[in-house]
Design an enzyme around this catalytic site. Structure first.
Site, PDB file in Angstrom:
ATOM      1  CD  GLU A  77      30.368  53.754   0.990  1.00 39.81           C
ATOM      2  OE1 GLU A  77      31.359  53.997   1.670  1.00 39.81           O
ATOM      3  OE2 GLU A  77      30.413  53.240  -0.137  1.00 39.81           O
ATOM      4  CB  SER A  78      24.464  56.591   0.007  1.00 45.06           C
ATOM      5  OG  SER A  78      23.452  55.990   0.809  1.00 45.06           O
TER       6      SER A  78
END
Lengths: 293, 245, 293, 245
Positions: B51-52
């Site tokens: 998700e980064s």
């Protein structure tokens, strides 16, 4: 036209008690130096916001700067809880608005786009929607029910990046995470950077600029300004420092003493960094160099 | 039952759920270890998304954070949080991998707070992207240690909605839950013992639950974990070097 | 797992009659080679869409490939009208949906975000809103009236970029314009690139990748594939060719003869490029090299 | 009246409307020439934004397209169309610079189609970003050649709404219109002769209109265009090398 200020000036002039503050960095480029300066200047009643927050939030909570947190996650990534945060929430001294990481990104994105909400297919079930009072919106074309994610425009964003010129054009390499959404959503932006470069260096690589000078309130050069998080091309992540925080922060009294000595007791971040074993920093620098040969 | 430790079996059995070429949204901890194990064995073309903003990552070592240098080191693309959540909402993520402090019969997950009698709730880390993944991935794989405290009839707080939540078409929610001892399905919307690990009895598989779940009939036994996968899982767990869960 | 195909195969397999086609490039990286291939394969009834469209749309209209255009602008930038487009609209042989450039970008962005609409403060006055039947939406928090900009998800996107690996990871340098929004909004993506590079080159610079391999249907290597538009680091814009189009396209019969000879009559784009004065191309290459010394 | 040509006066008078440090959203043609002239003289810190995504551009020569190499060559930042339109909608653009085929009393602009009797409309290029700029910039500067065909009581098609359109607070719509002969304001929502160029009579200034517009009382005379600005405008017009308008 220089936007360059000492970090002390930048925080003093741009972060006020009670401000809503976005703190940038996702894994990399977490602005620890700026957070230390906020603690040193004893800011109070801040509302901190971002998507996934790491121990920089825990530090600010432990130092008594925070009234409320609006976020999707607050923890010590891979290690578990943010202990000062947990204690403060359980004691009721810090309020928390529990969103999700995507919801927070959309809240900032709405502000970036200049609209009061964005539709999304999240926050439609479970206990989060009621906790944050999210409202519905119906698509006028399809009739589809969506959640209306309300915009969030912080008073000030604090971010760290590799470099900027004196005018304030900021260049970030590697993972931005939600940093640019949060920064562009904010009224004012403070950037700490590893280096100040000539305007010509910026204009020779304009597709590397992520924030334009006219949006920047202040730029401060702070070497190792994101330590113990990492900065692509400059230094690796000090995972051990995160583990040390996990131990240290379990004991409220010990943590208070550490903050008094290592944050408030330091003249500035350079002073704090100077006290760290040089071999440890050198190893992190070597690690970063190895990634991009 | 083999010599493999519970953590090796947990990681390996979860890894086996991942098919080659699948696009997976991966959380930190066991989900990341399982995805990495799959990519290093039977699913070399699995696309791991963190998700980064890392897309098609292939971390050289288990990352401590979703934005760690290891996530970025060998990735094909660095996007932003917005760009990967956009892919998720667009329906382009085949499988989300989640773990949590609590799971219940309907596959609801809690990572926000635990009730404690006579004291304030124990505050946890919150959703992160878990709520979003639970609603928006095409399928959700839940990975849980065999730990009785983590399986409850009803979670204290529904962070990430389970099988009963309304979803967009094509988004199935939780379809499987893996422990070190068994594979559960959610075929009728409820946690159902689908298969036991090699050498595990159905009673052992159910030992982490306070209630008696439905069972598939006949109850399958999962194929033994082959040496290669077990070795890869063990290497990753060793490199991770921290508690699983 | 290679996604590399000849441009002929890429178009044959991914662009069908009647498809809604996004064409990338904004100033730079306009995929002229792919457009020529579409003409050569005599695709019909295409719906073309993007924000601001240049003469690549005019070519496709002149060649009879187009039934409808959905765009914010169709012209020959800086020079005036797109003459074939003008004639076709006036004759009623091509339909046009008149949006604005921002509206088109938002239509693609809605599709990228996976939502059926996005709210915006445009299309609230003037003659455009009624022409495109835009609907209103009310913000459930502020009560503010906004326009609901409906999502647009094309069947296929055609883009050009500097480089890709065989797996299909695409790297674009310089101006993207609306290319990435349009591409990620589309069901399938075809990329033409100046060069194919090793996967290691991509993974050494992952923050330069703009489209991930799993979203790409086909990659074709076409040197000068965006000529007469430009490609940062490769060649400059042939402004004179745009001026020549302005003259040529004023005469429908002459234009038809030109298309028969220079597009349909060519084996492929390399054949077309080979017929261009080498000095002219060399000058454009030198120009691009001078920009980034 | 000075020796300066109409095009030099048009570009120079428009340039003088731009203040230093202003953030300007710039279209191609005269708007770009005026913005470049301002940046090269009295407004070196003006921030020029082109809808292609170039932010804080400083083109070495007049660009033919909003995405031309000249726009990018010396810019401080390359964003995307979305990122610059987002700045526009956010209210961060001080001044939008527009031209069009037709303008009317209320500052409505037409760049879509011209009515022709007994024949289909003459199809033009369409809005581009003009509609968006007209509604969302804090102020809009309209730049028009002194050409009677381009000033009409009511435009054939309202591409970019004028003064009567509802807008967000702080978004003023058209506040000035510059020709080679005069400066018009929209102080009462209607095109109003505000000042004449040095050496131009009010009748000459009004000659491009088929109606008699209100006039400021007293009618001001604009300061003469200084040599430096005229020279810069002339250089840019020469480098542009095409028709103005």
């Amino acid at each position: 036209m220089s936007k360059i200020h000492s970090l002390r000036e930048a925080i003093a002039e741009n972060v006020g008690d009670g401000d809503t503050v976005f703190i940038g960095g996702f894994g990399q480029c977490i602005p620890f130096a700026a957070a230390h300066e906020i603690v040193r200047q004893r800011r109070r009643r801040l509302v901190l916001c971002r998507s996934g927050a790491d121990i920089v939030f825990d530090l600010l909570v432990a130092a008594g700067c925070v009234e409320k947190i609006i976020a999707g996650y607050v923890g010590n990534p891979g290690l578990g809880l943010a202990h000062a945060f947990r204690r403060a929430v359980e004691a009721g001294t810090v309020a928390v608005e529990d969103w999700t990481n995507f919801a927070m990104v959309l809240r900032f994105h709405a502000a970036v786009l200049g609209v009061p909400f964005l539709p999304a297919d999240i926050l439609s079930a479970g206990d989060i929607p009621a906790a944050v009072n999210v409202r519905k919106v119906v698509c006028p074309y399809t009739g589809r029910d969506l959640s209306a994610i309300p915009m969030l425009a912080p008073d000030v964003a604090i971010i760290h990046a590799q470099r900027a010129d004196a005018a304030g054009n900021v260049q970030l390499f590697g993972l931005p995470g939600d940093t640019l959404e949060g920064a562009l959503a904010s009224r004012r932006i403070i950037a700490t950077v590893e280096e100040i470069v000539a305007p010509a260096a910026i204009r020779a690589a304009p597709d590397r600029t992520v924030l334009p000078a006219f949006r920047i309130a202040a730029v401060s050069k702070v070497r190792f300004g994101a330590y113990p998080s990492y900065v692509d091309r400059h230094y690796g992540r000090d995972d051990e420092a995160y583990a040390e925080w996990d131990s240290l922060s379990r004991d409220a009294a010990a943590l208070e003493r550490w903050i008094a000595a290592e944050v408030i007791g330091r003249a500035d971040y350079a002073d704090y960094i100077a006290a760290i074993d040089k071999k440890r920093l050198d190893a992190l620098v070597a690690e970063a160099a190895a990634v991009r040969q | 039952m083999s010599e493999q430790t519970d953590t090796v079996r947990l990681v390996a059995l979860a890894a086996r759920e991942i098919r080659d070429h699948e696009v997976c949204f991966v959380g930190i901890g066991v989900p990341s270890l399982a995805a990495m194990a799959a990519k290093r064995t039977h699913a070399p073309n699995a696309v791991l998304i963190y998700e980064s903003g890392a897309i098609d990552a292939d971390p050289p070592k288990p990352p401590l954070s979703t934005g760690s240098p290891a996530v970025v080191a060998n990735t094909a693309m660095i996007g932003s949080c917005l760009s990967v959540f956009a892919l998720l909402q667009q329906g382009r993520i085949d499988r989300g991998l989640l773990s949590a402090a609590q799971v219940d019969r309907e596959g609801n997950l809690n990572s926000t707070a635990l009730h404690r009698s006579g004291r304030p709730d124990l505050r946890l880390v919150g959703s992160g992207g878990a709520h979003d993944i639970a609603l928006l991935a095409r399928e959700v794989l839940i990975i849980m240690p065999q730990d009785k405290r983590r399986f409850v009839e009803r979670v204290d707080y529904v962070t990430s909605p389970g099988t009963r939540a309304p979803r967009l078409s094509g988004r199935q929610g939780p379809t499987a839950l893996i422990t070190s001892h068994a594979r559960f399905s959610f075929d009728r919307g409820e946690l159902t013992l689908d298969a036991v690990a090699d050498g595990v009895s159905s009673a052992e598989a159910r030992a982490c639950l306070t209630w008696r779940p439905p069972e598939a009939a006949p109850l399958r036994t999962l194929a033994p974990i082959d040496r290669e996968l077990a070795a890869v899982a063990e290497t990753l767990i060793h490199a991770w070097g921290r508690d699983i869960g």
